[in-house]
Each structure stands twice: as structure tokens, then as C-alpha cells.
Design an enzyme around this catalytic site. Structure first.
Site, PDB file in Angstrom:
ATOM      1  N   LYS A  45       0.826  -1.217   0.000  1.00  0.00           N
ATOM      2  CA  LYS A  45       0.000   0.000   0.000  1.00  0.00           C
ATOM      3  C   LYS A  45       0.857   1.263   0.000  1.00  0.00           C
ATOM      4  O   LYS A  45       0.350   2.364   0.034  1.00  0.00           O
ATOM      5  CB  LYS A  45      -0.930  -0.009   1.219  1.00  0.00           C
ATOM      6  CG  LYS A  45      -1.955  -1.110   1.132  1.00  0.00           C
ATOM      7  CD  LYS A  45      -2.765  -1.234   2.408  1.00  0.00           C
ATOM      8  CE  LYS A  45      -3.871  -0.278   2.515  1.00  0.00           C
ATOM      9  NZ  LYS A  45      -4.743  -0.580   3.666  1.00  0.00           N
ATOM     10  N   LYS A  47       2.368   2.688   2.192  1.00  0.00           N
ATOM     11  CA  LYS A  47       2.192   3.633   3.295  1.00  0.00           C
ATOM     12  C   LYS A  47       2.761   3.023   4.562  1.00  0.00           C
ATOM     13  O   LYS A  47       2.609   1.849   4.827  1.00  0.00           O
ATOM     14  CB  LYS A  47       0.749   4.077   3.477  1.00  0.00           C
ATOM     15  CG  LYS A  47      -0.358   3.073   3.665  1.00  0.00           C
ATOM     16  CD  LYS A  47      -1.671   3.869   3.951  1.00  0.00           C
ATOM     17  CE  LYS A  47      -2.934   3.186   3.768  1.00  0.00           C
ATOM     18  NZ  LYS A  47      -4.142   3.974   4.011  1.00  0.00           N
TER      19      LYS A  47
HETATM   20  N1  C2G Z   1     -12.631   6.283   5.900  1.00  0.00           N
HETATM   21  C1  C2G Z   1     -13.757   7.103   5.998  1.00  0.00           C
HETATM   22  N2  C2G Z   1     -13.606   8.429   6.168  1.00  0.00           N
HETATM   23  C2  C2G Z   1     -12.369   8.973   6.257  1.00  0.00           C
HETATM   24  C3  C2G Z   1     -11.227   8.157   6.170  1.00  0.00           C
HETATM   25  C4  C2G Z   1     -11.376   6.795   5.992  1.00  0.00           C
HETATM   26  O1  C2G Z   1     -14.900   6.615   5.909  1.00  0.00           O
HETATM   27  N3  C2G Z   1     -12.259  10.327   6.444  1.00  0.00           N
HETATM   28  C5  C2G Z   1     -12.835   4.846   5.690  1.00  0.00           C
HETATM   29  C6  C2G Z   1     -12.183   4.368   4.392  1.00  0.00           C
HETATM   30  O2  C2G Z   1     -13.056   4.608   3.288  1.00  0.00           O
HETATM   31  C7  C2G Z   1     -11.997   2.874   4.677  1.00  0.00           C
HETATM   32  C8  C2G Z   1     -11.763   2.846   6.193  1.00  0.00           C
HETATM   33  O3  C2G Z   1     -12.208   4.109   6.718  1.00  0.00           O
HETATM   34  O4  C2G Z   1     -13.190   2.157   4.365  1.00  0.00           O
HETATM   35  C9  C2G Z   1     -10.299   2.645   6.550  1.00  0.00           C
HETATM   36  O5  C2G Z   1      -9.569   3.684   5.932  1.00  0.00           O
HETATM   37  P1  C2G Z   1      -8.020   3.397   5.579  1.00  0.00           P
HETATM   38  O6  C2G Z   1      -7.319   2.917   6.771  1.00  0.00           O
HETATM   39  O7  C2G Z   1      -7.512   4.582   4.822  1.00  0.00           O
HETATM   40  O8  C2G Z   1      -8.204   2.164   4.586  1.00  0.00           O
HETATM   41  P2  C2G Z   1      -7.455   1.914   3.201  1.00  0.00           P
HETATM   42  O9  C2G Z   1      -6.044   2.299   3.307  1.00  0.00           O
HETATM   43  O10 C2G Z   1      -8.307   2.484   2.150  1.00  0.00           O
HETATM   44  O11 C2G Z   1      -7.453   0.290   3.172  1.00  0.00           O
HETATM   45  O12 C2G Z   1      -7.862  -3.884   1.036  1.00  0.00           O
HETATM   46  C10 C2G Z   1      -8.502  -2.667   1.337  1.00  0.00           C
HETATM   47  C11 C2G Z   1      -7.577  -1.726   2.044  1.00  0.00           C
HETATM   48  O13 C2G Z   1      -6.975  -2.334   3.171  1.00  0.00           O
HETATM   49  C12 C2G Z   1      -8.333  -0.469   2.462  1.00  0.00           C
END
Ligand code: C2G
Length: 133
Positions: A45, A47
Site C-alpha cells: 500500500k 504507506k
Molecule cells: N474512511 C472514511 N472516512 C475517512 C477516512 C477513511 O470513511 N475520512 C474509511 C475508508 O473509506 C476505509 C476505512 O475508513 O473504508 C479505513 O480507511 P483506511 O485505513 O484509509 O483504509 P485503506 O487504506 O483504504 O485500506 O484492502 C482494502 C484496504 O486495506 C483499504
């Protein structure tokens, strides 16, 4: 019992994450969060999470909406997870809208796929920038 599954890194946990988990849980009775491991974050990812997997897991497990936390180690594990954990509803934030629709045909069980609206004004990047982390 309706079982819900969602994925994420959930680093620098904030209210946008909590709102997602709250609404995901409301779609069923049992919510499993597949949490990206440190290795998966860095290798796939691109990150680097601030908190370790263990600390992110402990924080998620402390949230009333979360019933179980499992590791996410690779992109392709979702179909197996849906079957292994007998999932009924797959949930992601709508920044992923449409990306996982194919799951329906990859699993041997009825699967509802729900994309929930992101909380627009908050993000880990915003927090880091404003705190100059
Ligand atoms: N999220 C949200 N609002 C935000 C930030 C994040 O609703 N302001 C939601 C994202 O859409 C996601 C969840 O919180 O559904 C987790 O966010 P992340 O940790 O950024 O997830 P991500 O890196 O997108 O990982 O295989 C799928 C990945 O692991 C998803």
C-alpha cells in the site's frame, strides 16, 4: 446472525474511521475488521503506518462496534475471508466504490456489497500535515 467484514489500515485512528465502523456494524450483528499488517502497508500500500499493527489492533478491539480483528496480509485474501468467516455483508468506504463488486461472483455464498460515504473533512494525511508530523 448477520456478519459484516471491512478492511483498512486505520492508522492515526480518527472519527472518520469510527463513523465507518459504526455504520458498518449497523448493517449486521457481528463486525470483523481485516487490519492491514505493517508489512502489507509498506510492501503493497506504499504507506508506513505511524502505529504498529499490534497497537492499531488493540485500539480497534477497544471500539464497541468491532467484534473481531484479523490481519490483512495481501490484496487477494478477501474472497477466502468472506467464505472462512461466513460473511454476509462486505463494507468499504466509497473511495473504493465499485472496486470490490467482483467479489460477489468469486464466493460461494450470497454477499451484499456496501460502499459507505467517507467522512470528507478528515484524513490521516490532513492530520499529519496540520501537525507537521
Ligand atoms: N474512511 C472514511 N472516512 C475517512 C477516512 C477513511 O470513511 N475520512 C474509511 C475508508 O473509506 C476505509 C476505512 O475508513 O473504508 C479505513 O480507511 P483506511 O485505513 O484509509 O483504509 P485503506 O487504506 O483504504 O485500506 O484492502 C482494502 C484496504 O486495506 C483499504
Amino acid at each position: 446472525m448477520k456478519r459484516v467484514l471491512t478492511y483498512g489500515t486505520f492508522d492515526l485512528l480518527h472519527y472518520g474511521h469510527i463513523r465507518l465502523l459504526q455504520r458498518a456494524k449497523a448493517l449486521g450483528d457481528y463486525l470483523i475488521v481485516a487490519l492491514s499488517t505493517d508489512r502489507f502497508n509498506e510492501a503493497e500500500k506504499n504507506k508506513k503506518s505511524y502505529f504498529s499493527y499490534e497497537h492499531r489492533k488493540m485500539m480497534l478491539e477497544a471500539i464497541r462496534y468491532v467484534d473481531e480483528v484479523i490481519p490483512e496480509t495481501h490484496w487477494g485474501q478477501k474472497a477466502k475471508d468472506v467464505e472462512k468467516y461466513e460473511i454476509d455483508v462486505f463494507v468499504m468506504g466509497d473511495d473504493w466504490a465499485g472496486k470490490f463488486d467482483g467479489l460477489k461472483t468469486e464466493v460461494n455464498r450470497p454477499l451484499e456489497i456496501v460502499y459507505l460515504s467517507r467522512t470528507p473533512e478528515i484524513s490521516t494525511t490532513k492530520i499529519k500535515t496540520e501537525l507537521k508530523l
